[in-house]
Design an enzyme around this catalytic site. Structure first.
Site, PDB file in Angstrom:
ATOM      1  CB  SER A 100      -0.882   0.009   1.258  1.00  0.00           C
ATOM      2  OG  SER A 100      -1.538   1.253   1.426  1.00  0.00           O
ATOM      3  CE1 TYR A 144      -3.925  -1.276   5.717  1.00  0.00           C
ATOM      4  CE2 TYR A 144      -3.443   0.991   5.089  1.00  0.00           C
ATOM      5  CZ  TYR A 144      -3.727  -0.314   4.746  1.00  0.00           C
ATOM      6  OH  TYR A 144      -3.805  -0.662   3.413  1.00  0.00           O
TER       7      TYR A 144
END
Length: 250
Positions: free
Chosen positions: A138, A151
């Site tokens: 990501s 995260y």
């Protein structure tokens, strides 16, 4: 020769789109996910193009991961391509207000789950001295943004593991690479906001995000390069997305 690809998180989003494009391009597919109804539906769709096997397990469950992968029938047993796609974000809170269960879920799925699946499959690639591992990271693995602390940490770990895997598996001729998407319109935000569909929809308003098919198309390009070519690290953003916190909305 037909190759076999195992895709985790195959029941939606990037995983589903990747399974679809690989199935149409001469890959046998092993679909992995938690939702058996979706696995069954996708298997029915893809069986029009190729052989498909399904495995229903949660990547967080170490025992289930190894039992499921060890149960793969002989016709699918040689796994040429592993797509480590399963991953989630849970919550969007500052560190001092973070939910411990959310933290556990992100670390267990995004980091430990990737490790468990890889550990189950890497030995056969080492034995053959061939194979290709694609880790889905990501933009959060390259940058940190407010309220996404754990995260981001989990996706930074994916970035580090991708680099370390490539080094450790280099003597065996195994290709390892990561694809790091920016904003992709999937169920990602619905999961992050725990089913709040209105809040999730607002994430993608005012610009055109990436679509799962965009990333799947890139994955197909990466795995179809000549074997001497390894695309090791690739970040893909919507045109409107300049950085984690810089987004041009209309």
């Amino acid at each position: 020769m037909t190759k076999t690809a195992l895709v985790t998180g195959a029941t939606s989003g990037i995983g589903k789109a990747t399974a679809q494009i690989l199935a149409k391009n001469n890959y046998q597919i092993i679909l992995c996910g938690r939702r058996e109804d979706r696995l069954t539906e996708l298997k029915k769709e893809l069986s029009a193009f190729t052989k498909v096997h399904t495995l229903s397990f949660d990547v967080r469950d170490k025992k289930a991961v190894f039992e499921s992968i060890n149960s793969i029938p002989e016709v699918f047993a040689t796994i040429d391509v592993l797509i480590n796609n399963a991953g989630n974000a849970h919550g969007l809170d500052p560190i001092q207000k973070g939910d411990l269960d959310d933290w556990d879920a992100m670390i267990d799925i995004n980091v430990k789950g990737l490790l468990y699946v890889s550990k189950a499959i890497i030995p056969q690639m080492i034995e053959r001295k061939s194979g290709h591992i694609i880790n889905i990271g990501s933009i959060a693995g390259k940058e940190v943004y407010p309220n996404a602390n754990v995260y981001c940490a989990s996706k930074h770990a994916v970035d580090a593991l991708n680099q370390a895997m490539r080094m450790d598996l280099n003597p065996y001729g195994i290709r390892v690479g990561a694809i790091h998407p920016g904003a992709v319109e999937t169920e990602f935000s619905e999961v992050r906001f725990k089913g709040d569909t209105d809040r999730a929809a607002n994430v993608y308003k005012g610009f055109e995000p990436l679509h799962p098919e965009d990333i799947a198309d890139i994955i197909h390009f990466v795995v179809s390069r000549p074997y001497h070519v390894n695309i090791a690290d690739l970040m893909v953003l919507p045109t409107a997305h300049a950085a984690a916190t810089i987004l041009k909305r209309n």
